[in-house]
Design an enzyme around this catalytic site. Structure first.
Site, short mmCIF file in Angstrom:
data_model
loop_
_atom_site.label_atom_id
_atom_site.label_comp_id
_atom_site.label_asym_id
_atom_site.label_seq_id
_atom_site.Cartn_x
_atom_site.Cartn_y
_atom_site.Cartn_z
N LYS A 1 38.15 58.08 35.91
CA LYS A 1 37.18 58.16 37.01
C LYS A 1 36.78 59.61 37.23
CE LYS A 1 38.71 54.29 39.91
NZ LYS A 1 37.47 53.52 39.86
N ARG B 1 41.11 43.17 37.31
CA ARG B 1 40.93 41.82 36.76
C ARG B 1 41.96 41.52 35.68
NH1 ARG B 1 34.82 43.21 35.24
NH2 ARG B 1 35.13 44.49 37.09
N1 BES Z 1 39.50 50.05 42.09
C1 BES Z 1 38.20 50.04 41.55
C2 BES Z 1 37.16 49.48 42.50
C3 BES Z 1 36.89 50.25 43.76
C4 BES Z 1 35.84 51.14 43.82
C5 BES Z 1 37.65 50.01 44.88
C6 BES Z 1 35.58 51.82 45.00
C7 BES Z 1 37.39 50.71 46.05
C8 BES Z 1 36.36 51.59 46.11
C9 BES Z 1 38.16 49.20 40.28
O1 BES Z 1 39.33 49.14 39.55
C10 BES Z 1 37.13 49.78 39.40
O2 BES Z 1 37.24 50.91 39.06
N2 BES Z 1 36.11 48.99 39.10
C11 BES Z 1 35.04 49.42 38.27
C12 BES Z 1 34.66 48.28 37.38
C13 BES Z 1 33.71 48.64 36.29
C14 BES Z 1 34.36 49.58 35.31
C15 BES Z 1 33.27 47.38 35.63
C16 BES Z 1 33.88 49.81 39.19
O3 BES Z 1 33.71 49.19 40.23
O4 BES Z 1 33.18 50.75 38.86
ZN ZN Z 2 39.56 50.73 38.16
#
Ligand code: BES
Ligand code: ZN
Ligand code: ZN
Length: 501
Positions: free
Chosen positions: A270, A344
């Site tokens: 990230k 997921r």
């Molecule tokens: N934990 C994150 C989602 C999240 C984002 C929670 C902001 C709380 C605040 C999750 O694991 C994630 O990173 N999801 C990705 C999915 C994508 C790579 C398909 C996302 O939402 O960008």
């Molecule tokens: Zn994630």
């Protein structure tokens, strides 16, 4: 957390007098004024007559009597709109506004409220009575002091109100536990820390059993999703199973929680900005643990199971890579196209495992997608289900306790998008950015087992709740100061305890 609420018809005033008032009240009602210093009563009447205090929802005003006594006025909003939510918010507003100069004792006096409304006011006070200062040398000054709150009711209301307040105190302890878990920094909140806590916690309840499936056991069992996400961390993953009243016959509710104790994104790292917030990525597991506490502490006698999937998502030499194909507990293979879509993956094993308990229904909670935050902001949880009636029931339960969950579509087209892998049964990434919360939900659906794992059978009733936006950062929520919200412990308490009614 140290607030003690008692109930009595006594007219005594201990400490600060709290007066909840409707909008437009221009004279303090007689019932409110009994025993109040004459000067303070006159002061209150002046601010009401001059319109300095209008009684607007959540507004407060503190008055120090020139000849003694102290009062806090709190607005209930318009009398016609004054439902339980208005009372709950007013109770929370009192706690939010109270400075330590107000003294520790509070006496609340209503002008003719019913038991339900007074109970809701107490609930708001209990929920808002929370701060997280474990890591501060200087604790919030009056945290350790017992806060005595007395609610003045009519003769004959005492017993019913007392029972209600005691339930609300138990439920609030579940909400606060969820917040504690969510607020805990990730160096101290890792999978094994969570499982240790669950283990210790269960010892206080005879009717609760906790089972921990550790890393080695998870590998042997074939939990390829949980293992792949957690293997890159020195803090190894685990699955924690909570069972309440397990000896009872019949089907029961089953809750599943995403428990990523820190989500760096893994190799699909990230960006750095606000990455600290990813400590809340175990909010789903905190929700289900908090719900178990709410149920256990209020003496719930039904059967309930909860499963939490705990892992830390780190980039490392032994972390999973984009391109890896993993085999999950269900036997289905997943092409991992982005290691940041890890929730997921761990849930695929949690949902499949749920089938072993032959549950009446499954609800999963997960801070699953940024896309859900884009869609619904911090105001509502995304809610998907394979059963329209069930989805409505959860939506209604959320509305009943003012924790909104909004219906979202579970469409075959989204599912198709997720199964379009050249080399595996499914993939963990949609084709594009759009509809990301929906493709995630559709992905999860593939891992909801049929009853008795019967290939030709019916899929178990299931709902998915994406709390990415509502588990933290809810600035408009009066019940929360800052940090983790502890959302949906109350929704689940409401849903589960009313299930057979
Ligand atoms: N934990 C994150 C989602 C999240 C984002 C929670 C902001 C709380 C605040 C999750 O694991 C994630 O990173 N999801 C990705 C999915 C994508 C790579 C398909 C996302 O939402 O960008
Ligand atoms: Zn994630
Ligand atoms: Zn995540």
């Amino acid at each position: 957390m140290t607030m003690q609420i008692s109930v009595s018809p006594s007219h005594n005033i201990d400490g600060t007098l709290i007066l909840p008032l409707f909008e437009g009240t221009d004279l303090v009602p007689e019932a409110h004024a009994t025993g109040l210093h004459v000067a303070l009563k006159a002061q209150i009447n002046r601010v009401l007559a001059d319109g300095d205090f209008k009684g607007k929802a959540k507004s407060t005003m503190t008055l120090v009597g020139s000849e003694g006594g102290k009062a806090m006025l709190v607005g209930l909003g318009k009398e016609d709109d004054a439902d339980a939510h208005a009372y709950r918010k007013a109770g929370a507003a009192v706690v939010a506004a109270r400075k330590k100069t107000h003294g520790t004792d509070l006496t609340v006096r209503f002008a003719g409220a019913d038991v339900e409304s007074m109970g809701a006011f107490a609930e708001g006070m209990l929920l808002r009575d929370y701060s997280y200062d474990e890591y501060k040398m200087q604790k919030e000054e009056d945290k350790e002091a017992e806060r005595n709150v007395r609610i003045t009711c009519d003769e004959g209301q005492e017993e019913e109100l007392e029972a209600l307040v005691s339930i609300y105190a138990g439920v609030a302890s579940g909400v606060h536990l969820s917040r504690d878990l969510g607020n805990c920094p990730p160096n101290d909140m890792y999978p094994e820390a969570f499982s240790d806590m669950a283990w210790e916690w269960a010892k206080q309840y005879e009717n609760v059993e906790v089972t921990i499936i550790n890393y080695e056991h998870a590998i042997k069992a074939g939990m390829g999703g949980l293992v792949a996400v957690g293997m890159g961390s020195s803090r190894k993953p685990c699955m924690v199973i909570f069972e309440m009243n397990k000896e009872l016959p019949g089907r029961c509710p089953l809750l599943v929680g995403k428990g990523i104790t820190f989500d760096t994104g893994g190799i699909s790292l990230k960006p750095g900005a606000n990455m600290d917030e990813m400590k809340y990525d175990m909010g789903g597991s905190a929700t289900v643990f908090g719900t178990m506490q709410a149920l256990a502490s209020t003496g719930y006698e039904g059967k309930v199971v909860a499963i939490t999937c705990m892992a830390e998502n780190m980039p490392a030499a032994n972390a999973q890579r984009p391109g890896d194909v993993i085999t999950t507990l269900s036997g289905k293979t997943i092409e991992v196209l982005n290691t940041d879509a890890e929730g997921r993956l761990v849930l695929s094993d949690g949902l499949w495992k749920a089938g072993e308990f032959d549950p009446e229904f499954i609800i999963d909670f997960a801070t699953l997608t940024g896309a859900c935050v884009v869609a619904l902001g911090h105001e509502a949880t995304g809610l998907w289900s394979n059963d329209d009636d069930f989805r409505s029931k959860i939506h209604d339960a959320g509305n009943a306790v003012d924790e909104l969950a909004w219906p979202m579509p579970l469409l075959p087209a989204f599912e198709k998008e997720m199964t379009d892998s050249k080399i595996a049964d499914t993939r963990n990434l949609g084709a594009g950015r759009y509809g990301g919360a929906n493709t995630a939900a559709a992905f999860l659906k593939q891992f909801v087992p049929n009853r008795n794992y019967d290939e030709d059978g019916e899929q178990i009733t299931w709902a998915h709740m994406d709390i990415a936006g509502t588990y933290w950062g809810a600035k408009t929520n009066t019940m929360v100061g800052n940090g983790a919200t502890g959302i949906h412990v109350r929704t689940m308490y409401h849903l589960i305890t009313n299930w057979n009614n």
